[in-house]
Design a protein around this motif. Sequence first.
Motif, PDB file in Angstrom:
ATOM      1  N   TYR A   7       0.819  -1.214   0.000  1.00 28.24           N
ATOM      2  CA  TYR A   7       0.000   0.000   0.000  1.00 28.24           C
ATOM      3  C   TYR A   7       0.849   1.259   0.000  1.00 28.24           C
ATOM      4  CZ  TYR A   7      -4.100  -2.835   0.414  1.00 28.24           C
ATOM      5  OH  TYR A   7      -5.098  -3.729   0.139  1.00 28.24           O
ATOM      6  N   VAL A   8       1.945   1.252   0.747  1.00 28.64           N
ATOM      7  CA  VAL A   8       2.825   2.413   0.780  1.00 28.64           C
ATOM      8  C   VAL A   8       3.416   2.653  -0.605  1.00 28.64           C
ATOM      9  CG1 VAL A   8       4.974   3.328   1.752  1.00 28.64           C
ATOM     10  CG2 VAL A   8       3.308   2.198   3.244  1.00 28.64           C
ATOM     11  N   TRP A  22      -3.904   1.756   4.050  1.00 30.86           N
ATOM     12  CA  TRP A  22      -3.296   0.779   4.935  1.00 30.86           C
ATOM     13  C   TRP A  22      -3.683   1.058   6.383  1.00 30.86           C
ATOM     14  CZ3 TRP A  22      -1.328  -3.767   5.526  1.00 30.86           C
ATOM     15  CH2 TRP A  22      -0.685  -4.057   6.724  1.00 30.86           C
ATOM     16  N   GLU A  23      -3.587   2.296   6.791  1.00 29.13           N
ATOM     17  CA  GLU A  23      -3.929   2.669   8.170  1.00 29.13           C
ATOM     18  C   GLU A  23      -5.387   2.336   8.469  1.00 29.13           C
ATOM     19  OE1 GLU A  23      -1.822   3.532  10.500  1.00 29.13           O
ATOM     20  OE2 GLU A  23      -0.169   3.515   9.067  1.00 29.13           O
ATOM     21  N   HIS A  24      -6.258   2.584   7.509  1.00 24.05           N
ATOM     22  CA  HIS A  24      -7.688   2.277   7.678  1.00 24.05           C
ATOM     23  C   HIS A  24      -7.880   0.775   7.892  1.00 24.05           C
ATOM     24  CE1 HIS A  24     -12.018   2.543   7.133  1.00 24.05           C
ATOM     25  NE2 HIS A  24     -11.921   1.558   6.250  1.00 24.05           N
ATOM     26  N   GLN A  25      -7.240  -0.048   7.079  1.00 27.85           N
ATOM     27  CA  GLN A  25      -7.362  -1.504   7.199  1.00 27.85           C
ATOM     28  C   GLN A  25      -6.725  -2.015   8.488  1.00 27.85           C
ATOM     29  OE1 GLN A  25      -7.349  -2.653   2.497  1.00 27.85           O
ATOM     30  NE2 GLN A  25      -5.598  -3.216   3.663  1.00 27.85           N
ATOM     31  N   ALA A  26      -5.581  -1.447   8.844  1.00 24.84           N
ATOM     32  CA  ALA A  26      -4.866  -1.888  10.043  1.00 24.84           C
ATOM     33  C   ALA A  26      -5.727  -1.686  11.290  1.00 24.84           C
ATOM     34  CB  ALA A  26      -3.541  -1.150  10.172  1.00 24.84           C
ATOM     35  N   ALA A  27      -6.577  -0.667  11.271  1.00 19.26           N
ATOM     36  CA  ALA A  27      -7.468  -0.413  12.414  1.00 19.26           C
ATOM     37  C   ALA A  27      -8.434  -1.577  12.636  1.00 19.26           C
ATOM     38  CB  ALA A  27      -8.237   0.887  12.194  1.00 19.26           C
ATOM     39  N   PHE A  28      -8.691  -2.361  11.602  1.00 18.29           N
ATOM     40  CA  PHE A  28      -9.580  -3.521  11.702  1.00 18.29           C
ATOM     41  C   PHE A  28      -8.803  -4.827  11.923  1.00 18.29           C
ATOM     42  CE2 PHE A  28     -12.039  -0.378   9.406  1.00 18.29           C
ATOM     43  CZ  PHE A  28     -13.235  -0.417  10.101  1.00 18.29           C
ATOM     44  N   GLY A  29      -7.504  -4.728  12.094  1.00 13.38           N
ATOM     45  CA  GLY A  29      -6.695  -5.892  12.409  1.00 13.38           C
ATOM     46  C   GLY A  29      -5.983  -6.527  11.230  1.00 13.38           C
TER      47      GLY A  29
END
Length: 173
Positions: A29-30, A38-45
């Motif tokens: 993603y970067v 990526w940050e949005h998805q990472a918030a969901f694990g």
Amino acid sequence: MNLELARRDPVMQHCKHHGTPIVWGQQTYVSADLGERWEHQAAFGYKAGIAVAMHMPNGRHYFIGLDRDGPLPSHSGELTRTVADIQLFAVFAQEAALRILLPETDLDLPKLSVRELECLRWTMEGKTAWELGQILKITEQTAARHINNATQKLGCINKLQAVLKALRLGILG
């Protein structure tokens, strides 16, 4: 859901344009300048995953993904095995989808040659085209051509799906 983000998502774009699996993580993603996604998805694990696209007849497509809350295996052999397992699972899922979406009738049975059936039977046993050539006393290229012909006649995208479909139709026993 933001459709523009979905259109730019690097995993979705890979699956849309390629039949090969993608192993993805933060760097995916970067590199696509989608760090915020990526940050949005990472918030969901979601931390990493593997996705594979399946392209079916008549313009139907889908993809299967494995998303993890931790890193994927770091050992290359273990990662390769995980990707292979996902691909095999996708073939079985595709066969199930075809059964539901495109039911077969007895009139739809393809006419496979004796050699094509023989090659499918050996493929079902896990033999490669090279091994088929040795067993059947034909060249590797001829064996591959028989497998490809059978795959096309069965309306499949790969030899694994062809074996499954032939078994389901009762062509292989």
